[in-house]
Design a protein around this motif. Structure first.
Motif, PDB file in Angstrom:
ATOM      1  N   UNK A 112     -12.428  -3.068  -0.415  1.00  0.00           N
ATOM      2  CA  UNK A 112     -12.100  -3.423  -1.804  1.00  0.00           C
ATOM      3  C   UNK A 112     -12.933  -4.622  -2.264  1.00  0.00           C
ATOM      4  N   UNK A 113     -13.348  -4.587  -3.516  1.00  0.00           N
ATOM      5  CA  UNK A 113     -14.113  -5.712  -4.078  1.00  0.00           C
ATOM      6  C   UNK A 113     -13.200  -6.731  -4.744  1.00  0.00           C
ATOM      7  N   UNK A 114     -11.974  -6.302  -5.068  1.00  0.00           N
ATOM      8  CA  UNK A 114     -11.028  -7.206  -5.731  1.00  0.00           C
ATOM      9  C   UNK A 114      -9.613  -6.657  -5.547  1.00  0.00           C
ATOM     10  N   UNK A 115      -8.657  -7.555  -5.597  1.00  0.00           N
ATOM     11  CA  UNK A 115      -7.264  -7.122  -5.428  1.00  0.00           C
ATOM     12  C   UNK A 115      -6.405  -7.663  -6.567  1.00  0.00           C
ATOM     13  N   UNK A 116      -5.612  -6.750  -7.154  1.00  0.00           N
ATOM     14  CA  UNK A 116      -4.641  -7.126  -8.185  1.00  0.00           C
ATOM     15  C   UNK A 116      -3.261  -6.965  -7.574  1.00  0.00           C
TER      16      UNK A 116
END
Ligand code: ADE
Length: 241
Positions: A67-71
């Protein structure tokens, strides 16, 4: 790939129903749903409640799904009088408020080497604000959005004295049970993150019943905002630079 994590099944149910699921995989008794939501590649996880579950789920997402980003999405208890049920909190900082080495002269929440406050990714904070505005800007009786510090601990807070302490000690606006664990794991792995929470209760005597009553509506609110963030990411990236 964007990682989306919520602690409880109700907090991720709408994501599961709305995404095109291309596969599911189990690691550590957690189910990861891979697919597409609003045109973006996503992996969705219901991590379970608490900081340990959240940290394990986050690390697996980073290791196995690139993953490049996590929300992180879900519900939170308000610590300030101006935030009530349905309002939205976006983390600029997260803190593990129950991490306690004060016996060694450290401040509450302070970890050796990594400090106390973990900063969320400013670009994701902006996207979250844009995503919120896209939904609510022209809506009558729009909820409020506040960017601020979110504190996390392995405890459901329903205690007036605790609220005051969390607000004064950390300058926090909301409390929950996972965000800082996600933030800390992301920080160690250099992965951008943001925590976005809809207020379900005021962390007081009524908190447990308010939380149960809010669960569906507040989860829907968070779902709408995360969906909007994903849309915003595809067409407003230059604005957030
Ligand atoms: N999540 C939602 N409300 C909460 C509260 N009062 N304490 C901890 N986590 C929460």
């Amino acid at each position: 790939m964007t990682g989306i994590i919520g602690a409880m099944p109700e907090e991720v149910a709408m994501f599961k129903d709305s995404m095109e699921i291309s596969g599911t995989v189990e690691y550590a008794r957690m189910t990861f749903y891979r697919g597409v939501l609003k045109g973006q590649d996503v992996v969705l996880l219901h991590s379970g409640v608490g900081k340990v579950n959240a940290a394990i789920g986050t690390q697996i997402m980073i290791d196995r799904f690139d993953v490049q980003q996590i929300l992180f999405t879900g519900l939170a208890g308000s610590l300030v009088p101006y935030l009530s049920r349905g309002d939205v909190v976006v983390s600029n900082y997260v803190v593990q408020y129950d991490f306690d080495l004060t016996a060694f002269g450290r401040r509450h929440g302070e970890l050796p080497n990594t400090g106390r406050m973990i900063e969320a990714d400013p670009r994701l904070v902006k996207f979250t604000c844009f995503g919120f505005d896209d939904i609510f800007k022209y809506e009558k009786d729009s909820p409020k959005l506040v960017v601020g510090t979110i504190v996390s601990g392995d405890r459901f807070v329903s205690d007036k004295r605790k609220i005051e302490w969390l607000q004064r000690e950390f300058g926090a606006v909301a409390t929950e049970m996972e965000g800082a664990a996600v933030g800390y794991t992301c920080f160690l792995n250099d992965v951008p993150f943001v925590v976005l929470r809809t207020i379900s209760d005021s962390a007081d005597d009524e908190a447990a019943s308010d939380f149960e009553q809010s669960l569906h509506n507040a989860s829907e609110n968070s779902f709408r905002i995360v969906s909007s963030i994903l849309e915003v990411m595809s067409y407003r990236s230059e604005v957030a630079e």
